[in-house]
Design an enzyme around this catalytic site. Structure first.
Site, PDB file in Angstrom:
ATOM      1  N   GLU B 144       0.825  -1.223   0.000  1.00  0.00           N
ATOM      2  CA  GLU B 144       0.000   0.000   0.000  1.00  0.00           C
ATOM      3  C   GLU B 144       0.844   1.251   0.000  1.00  0.00           C
ATOM      4  O   GLU B 144       2.043   1.214   0.270  1.00  0.00           O
ATOM      5  CB  GLU B 144      -0.917   0.006   1.214  1.00  0.00           C
ATOM      6  CG  GLU B 144      -0.282  -0.390   2.535  1.00  0.00           C
ATOM      7  CD  GLU B 144       0.903   0.417   2.971  1.00  0.00           C
ATOM      8  OE1 GLU B 144       0.818   1.676   2.902  1.00  0.00           O
ATOM      9  OE2 GLU B 144       1.927  -0.170   3.383  1.00  0.00           O
ATOM     10  N   GLY B 286       6.720   0.269   3.260  1.00  0.00           N
ATOM     11  CA  GLY B 286       5.451  -0.016   2.610  1.00  0.00           C
ATOM     12  C   GLY B 286       5.646  -0.218   1.118  1.00  0.00           C
ATOM     13  O   GLY B 286       6.704  -0.700   0.692  1.00  0.00           O
ATOM     14  N   GLU B 287       4.615   0.097   0.315  1.00  0.00           N
ATOM     15  CA  GLU B 287       4.644  -0.082  -1.150  1.00  0.00           C
ATOM     16  C   GLU B 287       4.690  -1.551  -1.544  1.00  0.00           C
ATOM     17  O   GLU B 287       4.859  -1.872  -2.721  1.00  0.00           O
ATOM     18  CB  GLU B 287       5.877   0.588  -1.800  1.00  0.00           C
ATOM     19  CG  GLU B 287       6.032   2.060  -1.577  1.00  0.00           C
ATOM     20  CD  GLU B 287       7.293   2.615  -2.264  1.00  0.00           C
ATOM     21  OE1 GLU B 287       8.007   1.854  -2.950  1.00  0.00           O
ATOM     22  OE2 GLU B 287       7.542   3.821  -2.101  1.00  0.00           O
ATOM     23  N   GLY B 288       4.620  -2.449  -0.579  1.00  0.00           N
ATOM     24  CA  GLY B 288       4.793  -3.867  -0.879  1.00  0.00           C
ATOM     25  C   GLY B 288       6.245  -4.287  -0.929  1.00  0.00           C
ATOM     26  O   GLY B 288       6.555  -5.417  -1.337  1.00  0.00           O
TER      27      GLY B 288
END
Lengths: 321, 321
Positions: B144, B286-288
């Protein structure tokens, strides 16, 4: 020593990449480490290599392994045929693989009865390890294969760090309680026999030995001279690094420890070395498998640093005062 | 449920591969896990996908993040341009990447003053997340982007597990002590306001919200139905899994947790879920990114299992006796 200018260049670029400062954790440290030990301000990993050294051990006569020592050569065949775990991990992470067979038909001396190697053999094997990386690489993963060599690693660590044999001996490939007792007894006997000759780390290496351990020590030294960062695999590979560390703690500053193995002695020796492993996945296979898996993370860290946009390039706002 | 027949087939093959039993540690567990949740006795990872869901949050009005909420959309642009960390990690591990922008121009309600979403929005966003993986994949990494969303994750965990707001709030992108105080205060106020409506996990999700969290919950559910194993990223993504787990603990059995982030609440929620993360590298972006890095390990585990020779094929001797 480390190239501080290259390391600083990486730190400065890292500070303006589109992410909060520090948010890539160890990936950021790895990029700095690559710069420091390659001397390149824009570190890249383009020719990663796994070097696996295979040796046989006289101490297997004492029943220290549940596998016959013929398995060492059989596994070298398996490496050549592409059937081992390390082959698959090299494919997965796009790593070169070279396997060095160290006179498998001539096992080292049984360390419970004599020195593993004479001086000439030990020096020549270290030199062989140094030449192993001559073909060129910019990231060297070192691993090994050798039935009986967790007993050798335990003897080396016991010799270097003291404590009890029990503390350094583990199940290896899967010794049962009888096998474990034989391993402990062998390590105890070896240390008793060679006591008084263990202060000089290279003399310790010669006596407690392992050709693959001497060769790995040589490879680590050569990598340093050729500005190649090293990823060390598990307990046995780390015992080679520990010998160098005992001679000069700075000698392994260019080494990253790919994982901590399930072999209990490995965690202990990493603590002695003050090194924090990258992965902790319960692996205990050797062959360089832990180092090869970690190489994927190191490659990703290098790519991340090289490829990310800066806040300015991407037009992303920074922190509000 | 898991496909026990496929899992058993992997265990049986694993037992005859050329390595001591258990010596690949979690790589072996991963191969079994892939089989169990894909239903394939020879699990492969051929179309791995990272799905990143981006949302904006009304609670940013309370000064919970050092970055302006405009950064969410700017980072989505950066993903599209290939400049973010997640882009490099997808290249490094050969993963597909899809980014879903969840009505960024309409932030959710400020959870300290109202519900994040009305029922229709929450349901529609979960449904959107379910469709996100419709293009086909055999390994889904969820991540996310959303300025303010570690505050949302903390509120969700505090709502699900109790304790104090302080226990669940962390620095996120880098809040200073003032910022941390504002985050704690926001989480406390949100829990006070919505107290009495937090027993039903989906109602909790709607009130404490986050569109990206609703979408990730939907994606995890859809993956289960389509027999796609999931790698969950960090604290925020795990909070989505925690909502599902609260409704039904078995609902996230097909999820592997890629890493434990440096955000302190993440370790705590993983303990609540009884999940052991694969990596522990101090990442908190984050960001995967943590899931994408872990996907490299999962791919390697699948390749290892599929490609290794058996003792019989390689002519390697087994244990004596």
């Amino acid at each position: 020593g480390p190239d501080e200018r290259a390391a600083q260049a990486v730190r400065e670029r890292d500070a303006v990449l589109t992410k909060p400062a520090g948010s890539l954790g160890r990936l950021e440290e790895i990029a700095v480490w690559l710069a420091a030990w390659t001397g390149k301000a824009k570190p890249q990993v383009t020719r990663p290599l796994v070097a696996v050294f295979a040796g046989n051990h006289g101490v297997t006569a004492k029943g220290v392994s549940p596998y016959p020592s013929s398995v060492t050569a059989q596994m070298v065949e398996n490496f050549a045929a592409g059937g081992a775990a390390i082959n698959q991990l090299c494919i997965a992470n796009d790593l070169g693989l070279k396997v060095f067979d160290l006179a498998l038909e001539y096992p080292t001396g049984d360390i419970t009865e004599e020195a593993a190697m004479d001086e000439k053999t030990c020096a020549a094997t270290m030199a062989f390890g140094m030449e192993a990386i001559a073909g060129g690489t910019d990231l060297l993963c070192i691993g090994e294969m050798g039935i009986g060599n967790t007993t050798i690693a335990a003897a080396i660590c016991h010799g270097l760090y003291g404590g009890t044999a029990q503390e350094w001996v583990g199940p290896g490939t899967g010794a049962d309680s009888e096998g474990l007792r034989r391993k402990v007894a062998a390590v105890q006997r070896a240390i008793e026999l060679h006591r008084g000759h263990l202060k000089d780390p290279l003399e310790l290496l010669r006596r407690l030995g392992g050709r693959e351990i001497a060769a790995m020590a040589g490879a680590i030294l050569a990598a340093r001279m050729e500005k190649v960062p090293v990823i060390v695999d598990g307990y046995v590979a780390t015992s080679a690094a520990a010998v160098l560390h005992a001679a000069n703690p700075a000698a392994i500053d260019h080494c990253l420890f790919g994982h901590v193995s399930a072999e209990p002695g490995h965690r202990k020796v990493l603590e002695k070395l003050g090194k924090k492993p990258l992965l902790d996945l319960g692996m205990r296979l050797g062959e360089g498998t832990g180092a090869a898996l970690a190489a994927g993370i190191v490659k990703a860290a290098a790519l991340c640093h090289a490829g990310m946009a800066t806040f300015e390039q991407a037009g992303v706002s920074g922190k509000v005062n």
